[in-house]
Design an enzyme around this catalytic site. Structure first.
Site, PDB file in Angstrom:
ATOM      1  N   GLU A 167       0.840  -1.211   0.000  1.00  0.00           N
ATOM      2  CA  GLU A 167       0.000   0.000   0.000  1.00  0.00           C
ATOM      3  C   GLU A 167       0.866   1.248   0.000  1.00  0.00           C
ATOM      4  O   GLU A 167       0.593   2.220  -0.704  1.00  0.00           O
ATOM      5  CB  GLU A 167      -0.872   0.044   1.255  1.00  0.00           C
ATOM      6  CG  GLU A 167      -1.918  -1.007   1.329  1.00  0.00           C
ATOM      7  CD  GLU A 167      -2.583  -0.928   2.685  1.00  0.00           C
ATOM      8  OE1 GLU A 167      -3.621  -0.282   2.765  1.00  0.00           O
ATOM      9  OE2 GLU A 167      -2.048  -1.504   3.644  1.00  0.00           O
ATOM     10  N   ASP A 193     -10.681 -10.863   3.337  1.00  0.00           N
ATOM     11  CA  ASP A 193     -10.974 -12.288   3.587  1.00  0.00           C
ATOM     12  C   ASP A 193     -12.097 -12.395   4.604  1.00  0.00           C
ATOM     13  O   ASP A 193     -12.519 -11.400   5.187  1.00  0.00           O
ATOM     14  CB  ASP A 193      -9.713 -13.001   4.104  1.00  0.00           C
ATOM     15  CG  ASP A 193      -9.204 -12.366   5.387  1.00  0.00           C
ATOM     16  OD1 ASP A 193      -8.287 -11.538   5.306  1.00  0.00           O
ATOM     17  OD2 ASP A 193      -9.744 -12.654   6.471  1.00  0.00           O
TER      18      ASP A 193
END
Ligand code: ADE
Length: 265
Positions: A11, A226
């Site tokens: 990121e 997830d």
């Protein structure tokens, strides 16, 4: 100056591509990247993982760089069944799900210490400034559903198996602890202990505790990567690199623009 912490190095690398006038400063095993993102003075840094690492990173941002605000971006596991991979969660309250000294039987003026309660603060949840939560929601909304929404991955890309639909935006409770949760029984235990829990990760509530101590505003933005079950580790890294990093950067860009307009920063 705005401190931007990423929970994954990918990121920070993505945001770094847009960083102007970059200068770096290594402190305590971290590389702090100083420059301008979309015209705003920022310091970018990878948090490293877990509550201690994140608290240290936040403290350095405050003590050494004197940031006025900390934005934390990253991924999280879904704790609520309505969430899908690719949804964006903005924390409005954060809790440390592995913090529990209630068995010590310590009694303060407010009574016996409760499970999750942070001693000397008398609270279990760190609340985020509602105006910042709203700004985060707005920025995520414009990124995901605005004029140039992120592309849905092609059928042959791994990410297309994970992203079932265009992401939705939620705000609510995020819990942090020093564990990657990949087991339905553990997730159920957390859901039972923390009503209305939305997402779980490993850093946000630690950053919140540091910012609370320094009375500094903060915002925690997480893309769901997830479902915190046995499939949690599948394609995780590919998702982070190809989807979550783009999401963090995209939402952040909108948010920085809005903050600039608001504060004249
Ligand atoms: N960050 C992303 N997914 C996570 C999970 N399942 N548990 C803890 N932190 C996470």
């Amino acid at each position: 100056m705005i401190g931007i912490i990423g929970s994954m190095p990918q990121e920070i690398e993505r945001i770094r591509q847009e960083l102007e006038g970059e200068r770096t400063e290594p402190i305590a095993g971290r590389e702090f990247l100083i420059g301008r993102v979309a015209g705003t003075e920022c310091v970018l840094v990878f948090s490293h993982w877990g509550k201690v690492a994140a608290a240290l990173t936040a403290t350095i941002l405050i003590e050494r760089f004197h940031v006025d605000l900390i934005l934390f971006t990253g991924v999280a596991g879904a704790a609520h069944p309505m969430l899908e991979i690719g949804d964006v969660v903005i924390a409005d309250k954060l809790i440390q799900h592995d913090f529990d000294i209630s068995a010590a039987g310590i009694v303060s003026d407010a009574g016996e210490l409760q499970k999750f309660e942070i001693p000397f603060l008398g609270i279990r949840y760190f609340s985020v400034n509602p105006e910042l939560v709203e700004m985060g929601r707005n920025a995520a909304e414009r990124f995901l559903h605005g004029e140039n929404p992120p592309p849905i991955p092609a059928r042959d890309q791994v990410e297309s198996k994970l992203l079932k639909r265009r992401g939705r935006i939620y705000s609510g409770i995020v819990a942090s602890g020093d564990q990657f949760i990949a087991h339905p029984a553990k997730l159920e235990e957390l859901r039972a202990a923390i009503p209305e829990l939305l997402a779980i990760e490993m850093e946000g509530a630690a950053v919140a505790q540091v910012c609370h101590a320094y009375q500094l505003p903060y915002l925690v933005l997480r893309t769901i990567s997830d479902k915190a079950d046995h499939t949690a580790a599948v394609d995780f890294l590919s998702f982070v690199k190809n989807v979550a990093s783009e999401y963090s950067y995209g939402v952040l860009l909108h948010l920085l623009k809005d903050l600039k307009t608001k504060e004249g920063m």
